[in-house]
Design an enzyme around this catalytic site. Structure first.
Site, PDB file in Angstrom:
ATOM      1  N   ASN A   5       0.591  -0.789   0.220  1.00 40.61           N
ATOM      2  CA  ASN A   5      -0.155   0.502   0.157  1.00 40.61           C
ATOM      3  C   ASN A   5       0.806   1.468   0.050  1.00 40.61           C
ATOM      4  O   ASN A   5       1.873   1.329   0.142  1.00 40.61           O
ATOM      5  CB  ASN A   5      -1.484   0.031   1.472  1.00 40.61           C
ATOM      6  CG  ASN A   5      -2.156  -0.698   1.291  1.00 40.61           C
ATOM      7  OD1 ASN A   5      -2.279  -1.881   0.473  1.00 40.61           O
ATOM      8  ND2 ASN A   5      -1.788  -1.621   2.604  1.00 40.61           N
ATOM      9  N   CYS A  56      -5.164  -7.441  -3.171  1.00 41.72           N
ATOM     10  CA  CYS A  56      -5.608  -6.895  -1.664  1.00 41.72           C
ATOM     11  C   CYS A  56      -6.512  -8.323  -1.488  1.00 41.72           C
ATOM     12  O   CYS A  56      -7.820  -8.841  -2.066  1.00 41.72           O
ATOM     13  CB  CYS A  56      -6.783  -5.594  -1.729  1.00 41.72           C
ATOM     14  SG  CYS A  56      -7.303  -4.865  -0.189  1.00 41.72           S
ATOM     15  N   HIS A  57      -6.708  -7.493   0.066  1.00 44.88           N
ATOM     16  CA  HIS A  57      -8.212  -8.940   0.909  1.00 44.88           C
ATOM     17  C   HIS A  57      -9.147  -8.215   1.171  1.00 44.88           C
ATOM     18  O   HIS A  57      -9.873  -9.274   1.692  1.00 44.88           O
ATOM     19  CB  HIS A  57      -7.116  -9.968   2.051  1.00 44.88           C
ATOM     20  CG  HIS A  57      -6.797  -9.274   2.982  1.00 44.88           C
ATOM     21  ND1 HIS A  57      -5.640  -9.551   3.217  1.00 44.88           N
ATOM     22  CD2 HIS A  57      -6.671  -7.877   3.446  1.00 44.88           C
ATOM     23  CE1 HIS A  57      -5.118  -8.808   4.216  1.00 44.88           C
ATOM     24  NE2 HIS A  57      -6.027  -7.596   4.705  1.00 44.88           N
TER      25      HIS A  57
END
Length: 464
Positions: free
Chosen positions: A153, A175-176
């Site tokens: 990020n 991304c989760h």
């Protein structure tokens, strides 16, 4: 049941000394058991990469895998000829991140995370974009055909930096956060069935938005769309929030990283579409008066850097024991990350549809070409291809699109060393603008000065 055939790959992990994500990948590979080959760990801290290589090899040997971990002394030796690249770096240090949060907080600006948008997100991007562009140039030189997964990020601008430096790169940002919504949909479907039949991986959602400000307008499981049920559920629980299991007040991780979905439910009730990311990320894209200034009331935590430091120290000690102890290193449970599934799809001809961040080539209407957007992406033996997602409702697009345009401009300005544009973006940020021009400009200079050692010369001068 998985086939027992094994895919032979070579993977370079940039940031391979990681005390978290690199070891998550090691455990997931053990659980999956269909990948063999070499994992090359490169890190500016060579000793950390060597430690992880030792842990990885001990795990592979203990669990009968033919995966070899090596620590690479140079990025060139890590990348040359690899099939896959994973990028997971910390832009700066935890001390830098502390300043990203503390300096704005002294001016009354609250950030829950501070790594994507807001003043912390912008200054972190200033540190990280030049480093990511250098990584992309190295990939162009040493592994131009590799598939590249970015875990770092701010996801949108850093994935964009990869493409800006190497337009032909085969990259995506992973991304989760959308998983949080998929869990709720699976829970609703299981409640209706009266039995646990579905997990989050059974839920197919149509994702639209940008990283950490994602939305879902369809959610299929068990042969039907559960979005109307979700919207009703959100309205019923809008006031008090909800979790499948209550938060444990004694668990610091839950306190700082989990939430009661109240922000998600409020946004769903307002706009008739499901907000998908975690509450602490969603809140940072919106005026502070909506949620951030009343975070405890809305049921989400502000993640302190002090906790991250303590957690890192614990992980470092655990890693030391895993590297040198007599016992087999403990195997983490399988994670909810998509990376191993993506590798399987790309190497074995399987198909996987999952959300990922890629430049817009038409998959999301209403956003400029090249803007890094988060939609579903098809991973298969044919490569990585974004799937047409459609368009956000007008009211939601009016919230998301300005952030996407700002991210485009941040990327361009950092690469160009355009300090005037960066200062203007900082002053006009929705969380910063209420300070007024003079206080905001002073804060910008202070934040740049605090992180100046991590910045290119052109940007370092902005602290003057």
């Amino acid at each position: 049941m998985h086939s027992q055939s094994v895919s032979e790959i070579t993977l370079a992990y940039i940031g391979g000394g990681s005390l978290n994500w690199a070891q998550v990948l090691m455990a997931d590979l053990v659980h999956d058991r269909t990948v063999a080959g070499e994992i090359r760990l490169f890190d500016l801290n060579l000793e950390a990469a060597q430690r992880n290589a030792a842990i990885g090899n001990r795990l592979s040997e203990a669990h009968g895998l033919s995966i070899r971990y090596t620590a690479s002394e140079t990025i060139a030796s890590a990348l040359t000829g690899v099939d896959f690249v994973v990028v997971s770096i910390l832009p700066g240090s935890f001390d830098d991140m502390a300043k990203d949060l503390e300096l704005p907080e002294a001016e009354g600006i609250i950030q829950a995370v501070g790594d994507t948008v807001g003043p912390g997100g912008l200054v972190r991007a200033m540190r990280a974009i030049p480093a990511m562009a250098e990584i992309a140039e190295a990939i162009r030189k040493y592994a131009p055909k590799a598939y590249v997964c970015n875990l770092t990020n701010p996801m949108s601008v850093l994935t964009g930096a990869l493409y800006a430096a190497f337009p032909d790169i085969r990259a995506w940002g992973e991304c989760h956060e959308v998983t949080k919504l998929r869990h709720i949909i699976a829970w609703l479907a299981n409640r209706a069935e009266g039995a646990i039949r579905y997990g989050f991986r059974d839920v197919q959602v149509n994702v639209l938005g940008i990283n950490h400000f994602t939305w879902v307008d369809r959610a299929f499981v068990g042969g039907r769309d559960w979005l109307p049920d979700y919207l009703n559920f959100a309205a019923e629980n809008r006031e008090n929030g909800w979790r499948a299991k209550p938060l444990d007040p004694n668990d610091e991780f839950q306190r700082y990283f989990e939430d009661i979905n109240r922000v998600k439910f409020d946004l769903a009730s307002r706009f008739g579409i499901a907000a998908a990311a975690g509450d602490r990320h969603l809140a940072e894209f919106l005026p502070a008066s909506w949620y951030l200034n009343r975070a405890s009331e809305w049921g989400f935590g502000l993640t302190p850097v002090d906790w991250r430091r303590r957690d890192q120290a614990k992980r470092r000690e655990d890693a030391r024991l895993a590297e040198t102890g007599n016992e087999v290193p403990p195997l983490r449970t399988v994670s909810e990350e998509a990376l191993v599934g993506q590798i399987r799809a790309l190497t074995r001809g399987e198909t996987l549809v999952v959300n990922a961040n890629m430049p817009n080539i038409g998959q999301m209407q209403g956003f400029a070409p090249g803007t890094v957007v988060e939609t579903n992406v098809l991973f298969s033996g044919h490569g990585v291809r974004p799937i047409h997602a459609g368009r956000l409702p007008a009211a939601v697009e009016a919230l998301v699109k300005p952030h996407a345009e700002r991210q485009n401009t941040v990327l361009q300005a950092v690469l160009a060393g355009d300090g005037a544009t960066l200062e203007g973006l900082f002053l006009s940020d929705p969380l910063v603008a209420p300070l007024g021009q003079d206080r905001a400009a002073k804060l910008f200079r202070a934040m740049v000065a605090a992180t100046a050692a991590r910045l290119p010369e052109k940007l370092r001068r902005l602290s003057a």
